[in-house]
Design an enzyme around this catalytic site. Structure first.
Site: not given
Ligand code: NAP
Length: 257
Positions: A61-62, A153, A157, A188
């Protein structure tokens, strides 16, 4: 004989149990000798590690600073000092200004901002003493300017984009590279329940390929998909009055569809 030398020895990816992080970990398995993958969901990490010999699960957990430091130390013992860290753990909660809810806002800050800060704190002493390393911070185009429904959010960021700029300037003389990753919409688990249109959305695999390409080229800012992000960059350049006119007449109307 084929060249089997990998680009990196020891890579750490947080947020690797799903979405962009998981797809990046799968690609990274061919590019690094050891890829440590972290998130809270141990089962999903173990399943990914079972498919690729280079991947190893480090559930975490980060938001727990001590656990993050312990994790970085254990990775160094098992795989060698981390030479590339991709800090992608993140959380998104749709929140209107009228619903301004402190608990949700605190979670965003704890996971998105403090989660990265905890990792940087754990990584820096080793990287500084070695005079090398690469830290990639996953922010978002939502950090460029204030956007509707993103009160829990967007500010986290924006803080990460600012943090990356500060770190890059100060750490370059110490031989440490810093990148900031600003994705547009990616398909995602994070975006699957969004009730508003998501222009230019790309699959997670395509996002991971673009991210890996940017890391290999040592880019400071890594963006994808390019067209959508360029539009968001243009918004950043607008004077305030014009920006708020665009938000009122286009973005808010779309977000409320
Ligand atoms: N998808 C988009 O459109 C988008 C756009 C801009 C930026 N992003 C950024 O890209 C990154 C990845 O997002 P994603 O879209 O791939 O979403 P995702 O599939 O929901 O991935 C989020 C990841 O963060 C982990 N996480 C959440 N809370 C955590 C905690 N307390 N400790 C450790 N791990 C934690 C989750 O795993 P667990 O729940 O297993 O902990 C999961 O592996 C994020 O930072 C997101 O803000 C995404």
């Amino acid at each position: 004989m084929a060249d089997t030398k990998k680009t990196w020895k020891s890579v750490w990816i947080t947020g690797a149990s799903s979405g962009i992080g998981l797809e990046l970990a799968r690609l990274m398995a061919d590019k690094a000798d050891h890829v440590a993958i972290s998130a809270r969901s141990a089962d999903q990490l173990e399943a990914a590690a079972a498919d690729h010999a280079a991947l190893a699960a480090f559930p975490l957990d980060v938001t727990d600073a001590d656990a993050v430091k312990d994790c970085v130390d254990r990775i160094a013992v098992q795989a060698g000092p981390i030479d590339l860290a991709v800090l992608g753990a993140g959380t998104w909660k749709l929140m209107d200004a009228e619903e301004f809810d402190l608990a949700g806002i605190r979670t965003g800050v704890e996971v998105n901002y403090m989660g990265v800060a905890n990792a940087v704190a754990a990584l820096l002493p080793g990287m500084l003493s070695r005079g090398s390393g690469h830290i990639a911070i996953v922010a978002s185009v939502a950090g460029y300017r204030g956007l509707p429904k993103a009160v829990a959010y967007g500010p986290t960021k924006a803080a990460l984009i600012n943090l990356a700029e500060t770190l890059k300037a100060e750490l370059a003389p110490h031989g440490i590279k810093v990148s900031v990753v600003n994705p547009g919409f990616v398909d995602t688990p994070m975006t699957k329940d969004n009730p508003f249109p998501m222009p230019g959305m790309i699959p997670a695999k395509e996002a991971a390929r673009a991210l890996l390409d940017g890391l290999e080229k040592g880019r400071y800012e890594i963006v994808f998909p390019t067209g959508f992000v360029m539009g968001m960059k243009l918004l950043r350049l607008l004077p305030n009055a014009l920006y708020f006119w665009v938000v009122r007449n286009f973005i808010l109307k779309n977000a409320n569809k």
